[in-house]
Scaffold this motif. Sequence first.
Motif, mmCIF file in Angstrom:
data_model
loop_
_atom_site.group_PDB
_atom_site.id
_atom_site.type_symbol
_atom_site.label_atom_id
_atom_site.label_comp_id
_atom_site.label_asym_id
_atom_site.label_seq_id
_atom_site.Cartn_x
_atom_site.Cartn_y
_atom_site.Cartn_z
ATOM 1 N N UNK A 103 13.276 -22.714 -20.277
ATOM 2 C CA UNK A 103 12.736 -23.510 -21.374
ATOM 3 C C UNK A 103 13.800 -24.522 -21.767
ATOM 4 N N UNK A 106 13.444 -16.134 -27.887
ATOM 5 C CA UNK A 106 14.420 -17.074 -27.348
ATOM 6 C C UNK A 106 15.119 -17.799 -28.486
ATOM 7 N N UNK A 107 16.386 -17.522 -28.658
ATOM 8 C CA UNK A 107 17.175 -18.243 -29.649
ATOM 9 C C UNK A 107 18.447 -18.682 -28.964
ATOM 10 N N UNK A 108 19.124 -19.556 -29.636
ATOM 11 C CA UNK A 108 20.251 -20.169 -28.969
ATOM 12 C C UNK A 108 21.623 -19.690 -29.402
ATOM 13 N N UNK A 109 21.809 -19.178 -30.626
ATOM 14 C CA UNK A 109 23.181 -18.867 -31.026
ATOM 15 C C UNK A 109 23.766 -17.711 -30.236
ATOM 16 N N UNK A 110 25.087 -17.655 -30.221
ATOM 17 C CA UNK A 110 25.770 -16.490 -29.657
ATOM 18 C C UNK A 110 25.555 -15.319 -30.621
ATOM 19 N N UNK A 119 15.913 -27.096 -23.813
ATOM 20 C CA UNK A 119 16.094 -27.339 -25.246
ATOM 21 C C UNK A 119 16.166 -28.846 -25.469
ATOM 22 N N UNK A 133 11.915 -17.829 -16.002
ATOM 23 C CA UNK A 133 11.511 -18.920 -16.892
ATOM 24 C C UNK A 133 12.712 -19.768 -17.307
ATOM 25 N N UNK A 144 18.837 -30.755 -23.604
ATOM 26 C CA UNK A 144 18.507 -30.863 -22.172
ATOM 27 C C UNK A 144 17.413 -31.902 -21.955
ATOM 28 N N UNK A 180 25.976 -23.946 -30.795
ATOM 29 C CA UNK A 180 27.194 -23.175 -30.508
ATOM 30 C C UNK A 180 28.455 -23.968 -30.860
ATOM 31 N N UNK A 212 15.479 -15.202 -17.623
ATOM 32 C CA UNK A 212 15.663 -16.531 -18.202
ATOM 33 C C UNK A 212 16.817 -17.265 -17.535
ATOM 34 N N UNK A 272 22.963 -18.021 -21.816
ATOM 35 C CA UNK A 272 23.804 -19.081 -22.410
ATOM 36 C C UNK A 272 25.258 -18.608 -22.532
ATOM 37 N N UNK A 273 25.424 -17.366 -22.980
ATOM 38 C CA UNK A 273 26.780 -16.802 -23.089
ATOM 39 C C UNK A 273 27.501 -16.943 -21.750
ATOM 40 N N UNK A 296 17.673 -15.355 -22.853
ATOM 41 C CA UNK A 296 18.245 -16.685 -22.865
ATOM 42 C C UNK A 296 19.612 -16.702 -23.544
ATOM 43 N N UNK A 297 19.773 -15.861 -24.595
ATOM 44 C CA UNK A 297 21.090 -15.814 -25.255
ATOM 45 C C UNK A 297 22.164 -15.439 -24.246
#
Lengths: 324, 790
Positions: B279, A24-28, B281, B277, B284, A67, B40, B124-125, B120-121
């Motif tokens: 999670x 689980x990472x956050x960047x695009x 951050x 799931x 949040x 981001x 996710x 988010x996208x 999760x990526x």
Amino acid sequence: MKAARLLPKSAPLVLLAASDREVIMKPAAFDYERPQTLDDALKLLASSDNAKIIAGGQSLMPMLNFRLLAPELLVDISRIDELRGIRETKGRGLSVGALTRHHEMETSKLVEERFPVIHEAMQYVAHLAIRNRGTIGGSLSHADPAAELPMMAVLLDAHLHVAGPNGLRQVAARDFFLGALTTDLEENEILVQVEFPGLPKRSAYAFDEFAQRSGDFALCSVAVILSWSGNFLTGGKKIGDVRIALMGVDETPVRIEVAEQLLSGAKHIDDPLLEQVASVIRDTIQPNGDLHASADYRRHLAYTMSQQTLKTAWQRLQGQTDED
Amino acid sequence: MPESNSSQYVGSRVKRREDPRLLTGRGRYVDDIKVAGMLHIAFRRSDYSHARILSIDTSAAKASPGVVEVFTAKDIEGEFNPVLAQSRMRDYQPTIMQILAADKVRFVGEAVVAVVAESRYLAEDAAALVEIEYDELPLVTDPEQALINSSAKLHEQMDSNVLLQREFNRGDVDEAFYGASVYIKERFRFTRKTSLAMENRTYLAEYNSAEQALTLHTTSQVPGIIRDILVDALDIPGSHLRVVAPDVGGGFGGKTSLYPEEVLAPILAKKLERPVKWTGDRIEDLISTSQGFDEIIDAEIAVDREGRILGLRADVIGDVGAYSIYPWTAGIEPVQVVSFLPGPYKIENYHGRVRGVATSKPPTGPYRGVGRPVSTFVMERLVDMAARELQMDPREIRQRNLVQPHEFPYKAASGIVWDQSGFTQGLNGACEAIGYDGLRRTQAQARAQGRMVGIGIASFAELTGIGSRLSASPGMPINTGTETASISVDSTGGITARFGVTSYGQGLETSLAQVVADELNVEISQIRILQGDSAAVSHSTGSYASRGAVLGAGAAILACRALDQKLKAVAAILLSSSAEDILIRDGVFSGPGSDEKLTFKDLAKAYYSQMGLIPAPIRNEIGELSATQMYDPEWGTTSSATHIALVEIDPDTFKVKVDKYVVAEDCGQMLNPMIVDGQVHGGVAQGIGAALYEEMIYDEQGQNLTASLVDYVVPSATEIPRMDVVHLDLEKPKTLGGVRGMGEGGTIGAPAAIANAVADALAPLGQQVTTLPVTPQRIFELVQAAKANQ
Ligand SMILES: Cc1cc2nc3c(=O)[nH]c(=O)nc-3n(C[C@H](O)[C@H](O)[C@H](O)COP(=O)(O)OP(=O)(O)OC[C@H]3O[C@@H](n4cnc5c(N)ncnc54)[C@H](O)[C@@H]3O)c2cc1C
């Protein structure tokens, strides 16, 4: 768009949870290249409209995770050996490769000997873990208004060496920092080294910084260099070169030339002169207020801290005798 | 009955058994759990504090790579029963929990759309591609405005934004004020904080459609409460719904409430028939986890010439945020400010009023100390201000007003009953430990040199380990007064103790093992403690309100006693002795009728596996070698402490340095003094955060300006001073084991002690500390104001 307001004003510090078992990472998504030479790095930068250099990653990774940035290509310059290391230059100066880590700078005997002010300032850069990874070039290129390295560059009239598609160019520190997180660097350029010209022989320094917590970006910081000029034997000695730099009180680190001029040529610094100089500093700076410090409070900090710092530097300068 | 309880573990500094696991990264937190096929969630959250949702376009998000489904409120309509926190309080208006915001949003950060994707990526996208059109509604960000302005209502169906209102009365306050020689009136402000656990909130829901069973792994302090409400919300029988809180990385109250995401994950797991799931951050966490405190307190105190408090009056406005949180309600924080305000003092005339006002910010909920950090701050400031007017030493005025040892039980002005506790002993103990008189002399010298040095005292009392006669939150209809322990010896002699009270880093796993080991007279390493699983015991509400040790230890003692009976009955047969004569020492049974000695393993094998040793009728009677017991301490007990801080303010930067810190506390029987010290240290650190650093700041639009740890400033280790903790050895309370709760005290005393110390340092300037945190910026303003007054 309003969402941006959720994000912190200053460089966000949430670090990447980079554990090998975790996906689980956050960047695009982005492409990633790790060239071995400066030339290759420059070519890679030229190959994409949306490339970003990554060095120590200590400022960039949080921005990617938030981001705030979504580059297509990350060019990791950390393996380019030619950008590493601290070297002596003529006239007691030093040249520092962009990939030199904060911690190397902090512990270098050469730096401590020639630029004790940098040695002291380095203790205030973040925390050890971050100093172990963060680079001098990264700090200068990132140009946080409250970062120590840009302030040192401005204080010491450093030259920044920049490589680009058309070869190398040099920029004076004072022309390099244009605003908060904004420098003279073009997208396709790489900062390769920073050169600190030697200081006059008989000089003294002082440094002070205030942050709410240890390791935080400064609310205000003051650095001073005072040097003797004139002939010690004939009793003609007076203060020659004066440098006063502040940070945390504007979008970039600033030199206060009017204050410097007040001291240059003086034979002695007494309390009224100190107060006068500090007042000039307070009235010259143009701080912004934010959540943690109003503009007025920053002026106050600049005033009291300048007075203290100048006093310390002056005391040290008086200890400098002609035997040096 | 020959008892051989040598009490070798309880009271000693047993090393924390959870530490090797937690400190070497081998803990297992919800986010560490991965299951095949897991999806996710990423949320699109509101950018506005109060706005109507006009339209939501999820088409681009749905088409984005890796996206499985996108959900809005409409898509989950009818999938759950409404959740709302009820209360028996009069003048209380509940709010309905929005799982995803339906028609309108009520705070920045409220979840509006859930994107479910393969990673999760990718989630988010896609979340970034959701388009939501809003129509802004009138601002409801200022609690004082929201109180009077009923035209801008956050919840249209309600009479007003006032979610609750309550008053406490004793004696004749007006009369008392009339006769006072000193009268202080001040407005205090205790700003909003967040509990900031290291581990963000995380939920993993798995639905087994073949068995129609749901398992939720959650970062919760209260898995039992979550199970019970989800049974109602999702119409799944309790037998088929298991809520597990594995290792949990800190709670501090922020993980005691039910969250929308915690309901949504199960709904989506069921709908999609795949594990789901979420999670959280750090952003949040900072914008959506329940927040703490946030009150404006107008308070007045009347004192006679001798320093005796004649009367107290307070009007409290609690900014409770957008929703009344489940299960505690919006009353939990502000009502306690008023009910605890009289503190450990004898006050015959009191009037306190509180109103909890809904504003468009995240809901407030329990945060370590709940209400009492605020009430103690206000009361202790008032007491110091009165002392200054009277030119009386702060220690002396407290001494004169504290409930004295012979006066317990004492019914405080708000109706709270204090049982015997070391109020005066705490004050004296702290003064002695810090060398109070000498410190005052040192301070006088420092002042003479123009230094800003201050000493601050804070004395307080709290109710802990509350039983069924009170509710942990005013008027709340769920039972928070009992806990269960279930202890069994299996066929190999293994001892397993199951508890409903949970551990999230505070060391309870160790403390409970100590109690069980002592009660059963076995080596502590023989005992396995299982917690954090709604399936462990039939009913539990978890750990909060300084109850874990009191109720957990009490239940353990009762269960061990019952088990002990069974074990001795079996041993009596095997050792040809009578049960009363059986001795258990270091896990070995012996009796006068035989030279034989039995280990737990021998006994268990003989009982369960070696047929014929125990006559069937007797086995039928004894049953399993296990016992399950509930403990109810009924009223609970009183914990108390005095904190003293010595601070110095830097005259140039106005940074406050805490030079000395002492706590003298009465927590009854300590189960583990090392853990008690750790709890006090951690609590004081959080209190120092509240006093000097931490503040959740919102602009007038309701935007959170402190949504990162750059701007929400928490103290780190370097900002926390050495502390000395004095444990008073006094008469034990009537709780089983003589335990008083002590998980929150540090946070309750520290803000007041620091505030008083800073105020004392500034006293020569004639300035008062009325707002926390008292940051360098605020001290700068006070000093400027003093200059302007000159
Ligand atoms: C918690 C925390 C606290 C901190 N506190 C401080 C502090 O008190 N004072 C302080 O000064 N800093 C502080 N920092 C910032 C830290 O020092 C940064 O890591 C450092 O300044 C950036 O160096 P880096 O090598 O990590 O750069 P990166 O994060 O890799 O890059 C930063 C930026 O510079 C660009 N860049 C990097 N190298 C080059 C180059 N050679 N040429 C052109 N562009 C380049 C990148 O593209 C990026 O835009 C803190 C950071 C954290 C996480």
